[in-house]
Design a protein around this motif. Structure first.
Motif, PDB file in Angstrom:
ATOM      1  N   ARG A 199       1.062  -1.241  -0.106  1.00 30.20           N
ATOM      2  CA  ARG A 199      -0.049  -0.001  -0.005  1.00 30.20           C
ATOM      3  C   ARG A 199       0.727   1.301   0.054  1.00 30.20           C
ATOM      4  O   ARG A 199       0.623   2.069  -0.800  1.00 30.20           O
ATOM      5  N   ALA A 200       1.931   1.159   0.775  1.00 28.55           N
ATOM      6  CA  ALA A 200       2.705   2.434   0.896  1.00 28.55           C
ATOM      7  C   ALA A 200       3.483   2.788  -0.503  1.00 28.55           C
ATOM      8  O   ALA A 200       3.739   3.977  -0.752  1.00 28.55           O
ATOM      9  N   GLN A 201       4.072   1.645  -1.219  1.00 29.44           N
ATOM     10  CA  GLN A 201       4.457   1.853  -2.526  1.00 29.44           C
ATOM     11  C   GLN A 201       3.581   2.254  -3.290  1.00 29.44           C
ATOM     12  O   GLN A 201       3.944   3.541  -4.273  1.00 29.44           O
ATOM     13  N   ALA A 202       2.237   1.912  -3.495  1.00 29.39           N
ATOM     14  CA  ALA A 202       1.408   2.291  -4.543  1.00 29.39           C
ATOM     15  C   ALA A 202       0.872   3.708  -4.231  1.00 29.39           C
ATOM     16  O   ALA A 202       0.763   4.532  -5.091  1.00 29.39           O
ATOM     17  N   VAL A 203       0.777   4.067  -3.022  1.00 34.59           N
ATOM     18  CA  VAL A 203       0.401   5.601  -2.397  1.00 34.59           C
ATOM     19  C   VAL A 203       1.696   6.416  -2.702  1.00 34.59           C
ATOM     20  O   VAL A 203       1.234   7.654  -3.266  1.00 34.59           O
ATOM     21  N   ALA A 204       2.997   6.062  -2.388  1.00 32.27           N
ATOM     22  CA  ALA A 204       3.864   6.955  -2.908  1.00 32.27           C
ATOM     23  C   ALA A 204       3.934   7.435  -4.398  1.00 32.27           C
ATOM     24  O   ALA A 204       4.020   8.561  -4.738  1.00 32.27           O
ATOM     25  N   TYR A 205       3.633   6.314  -4.968  1.00 31.45           N
ATOM     26  CA  TYR A 205       3.821   6.495  -6.671  1.00 31.45           C
ATOM     27  C   TYR A 205       2.781   7.608  -6.846  1.00 31.45           C
ATOM     28  O   TYR A 205       2.969   8.587  -7.721  1.00 31.45           O
ATOM     29  N   LEU A 206       1.477   7.212  -6.401  1.00 26.12           N
ATOM     30  CA  LEU A 206       0.282   8.121  -6.812  1.00 26.12           C
ATOM     31  C   LEU A 206       0.534   9.635  -6.301  1.00 26.12           C
ATOM     32  O   LEU A 206       0.114  10.519  -7.064  1.00 26.12           O
ATOM     33  N   LYS A 207       1.130   9.735  -5.284  1.00 24.73           N
ATOM     34  CA  LYS A 207       1.202  11.164  -4.766  1.00 24.73           C
ATOM     35  C   LYS A 207       2.388  11.790  -5.489  1.00 24.73           C
ATOM     36  O   LYS A 207       2.417  12.992  -5.871  1.00 24.73           O
TER      37      LYS A 207
END
Length: 382
Positions: free
Chosen positions: A341-349
């Motif tokens: 989740r943290a990986q995907a969220v970081a990319y989207l941000k």
């Protein structure tokens, strides 16, 4: 408002006009066109629209650009629609299939290249070793265009393939599947009766279901409820629903809905899942539902490896499936889930900030950070 011609009033009016322009810029939002394999009814692909709605829709106006090429005789107005976008985000699913000559025009539409394009979290379908040179050539023409500002993939293998075969001018990055960043609706799990969920994909030969029937019957005899979940909506869902009749289990529930969130909740309510589809596997895992992937293709192997569960990928006809279930499927490592989740969220941000900065640079010629009003409503992040 009346503007007088004398110099003193002109200065005052100019100041008012500058203030109004500043306020107007603050009210305007970037316009982002989203496109990919959307609108076909496949559950996993449609989830990407949910992801973009949540992460990009908080601060931008979104327009769905799929089917922009149809019909051809409206090309002029379609081109105008693309030109209205401040950026185009292309992503979701196995968009790049090296061995299939036909490429969906929604994937490499040259109209997109009239605007800055960000290719987000795509996958390369490398189920076969064959590579069609014409496919590589057309994708190369698209991905090496100067309008393509960034390229990311959902797994390392896809990033390596694009880098080696296409060699775009921008660096190709990888991260967790973007669906991992999707906030999930709450679910209530039944305490009295555990649920064995089964997700199938269209099977031409019903023999692929025979062992699953035995497994389902064995779980029912132990007091479990069996839920056959249709991982699609509209036409795609109806096709899978018809095919689901081939899985003959007396007493099973067949769950079918045209509401994406209903399908998501049906997965989250399960106690154990056997899944033939990648994104039903991902969603169940993010809920913490122990899942066995019964469609061993590279993309599912890559995801299961990312949560340390490579051994839980088998063919539906493989006798080892019985053994895996008898020995007990391990609980999901929620630490791994949090990492994904943290990986995907970081990319989207990062993607959001980049599009926002480009928009502000183009409209106001100065750098800004995302407005403080963007609260990133995702449950854990702020």
């Amino acid at each position: 408002m009346i503007f007088r011609r004398d110099r003193q009033t002109k200065f005052a009016n100019d100041a008012i006009q500058r203030e109004l322009e500043t306020e107007l810029r603050g009210l305007l939002k970037p316009r982002i066109g989203i496109t990919g394999s959307f609108g076909r009814g496949n559950y996993g692909d449609e989830l990407f629209v949910r992801v973009y709605e949540h992460w990009l829709g908080q601060w931008a106006d979104l327009t769905l650009l799929t089917a922009l090429h149809r019909p051809w005789y409206f090309r002029d107005i379609r081109t105008t629609q693309a030109d209205l976008m401040d950026a185009v985000v292309l992503g979701g699913g196995d968009l790049l299939c090296p061995y299939r000559e036909w490429i969906d025009p929604d994937f490499i539409n040259p109209m997109y290249l009239r605007r800055p394009v960000h290719v987000a979290g795509i996958g390369v379908e490398n189920d076969r070793v064959e590579i069609d040179s014409s496919v590589v050539e057309r994708w190369t023409d698209f991905l090496t265009h100067p309008s393509v500002r960034s390229i990311s993939t959902r797994d390392v293998g896809s990033a390596e393939w694009i880098t080696e075969q296409i060699n775009p001018h921008v660096r190709v990055t990888s991260h967790a599947d973007l669906v991992c960043a999707l906030p999930l609706p709450p679910v209530d799990r039944r305490e009295d009766t555990p649920i064995l969920g089964i997700v199938t994909r269209y099977a031409r030969d019903p023999k692929d279901y025979r062992q699953l029937e035995e497994i389902a019957a064995a779980f029912i005899s132990k007091g479990w409820h069996v839920r056959h979940i249709i991982g699609g909506v509209e036409d795609h869902g109806r096709r899978d629903l018809r095919n689901a009749e081939q899985l003959r289990v007396e007493g099973k529930e067949t769950f079918h809905s045209n509401q994406i969130d209903d399908v998501t909740r049906a997965l989250g309510e399960c106690s154990l899942l056997l899944s033939m589809k990648l994104h039903t596997t991902i969603v169940a895992t993010m809920y913490g539902v122990p899942t066995v992937s019964i469609h061993p293709v590279p993309k599912t192997r890559a995801f299961m490896a990312s949560i340390g569960r490579e051994e839980l990928v088998v063919e539906p006809t493989d006798p080892r499936l019985f053994t895996i279930l008898e020995e007990g499927v391990p609980d999901v490592s929620m630490d791994k889930v949090d990492e994904l989740r943290a990986q995907a969220v970081a990319y989207l941000k990062e993607l959001s900030q980049r599009i926002w900065d480009d928009y502000r640079n183009a409209s106001a010629a100065r750098q800004h950070v995302l407005p403080a009003t963007v609260a990133w409503v995702d449950g854990d992040e702020s």
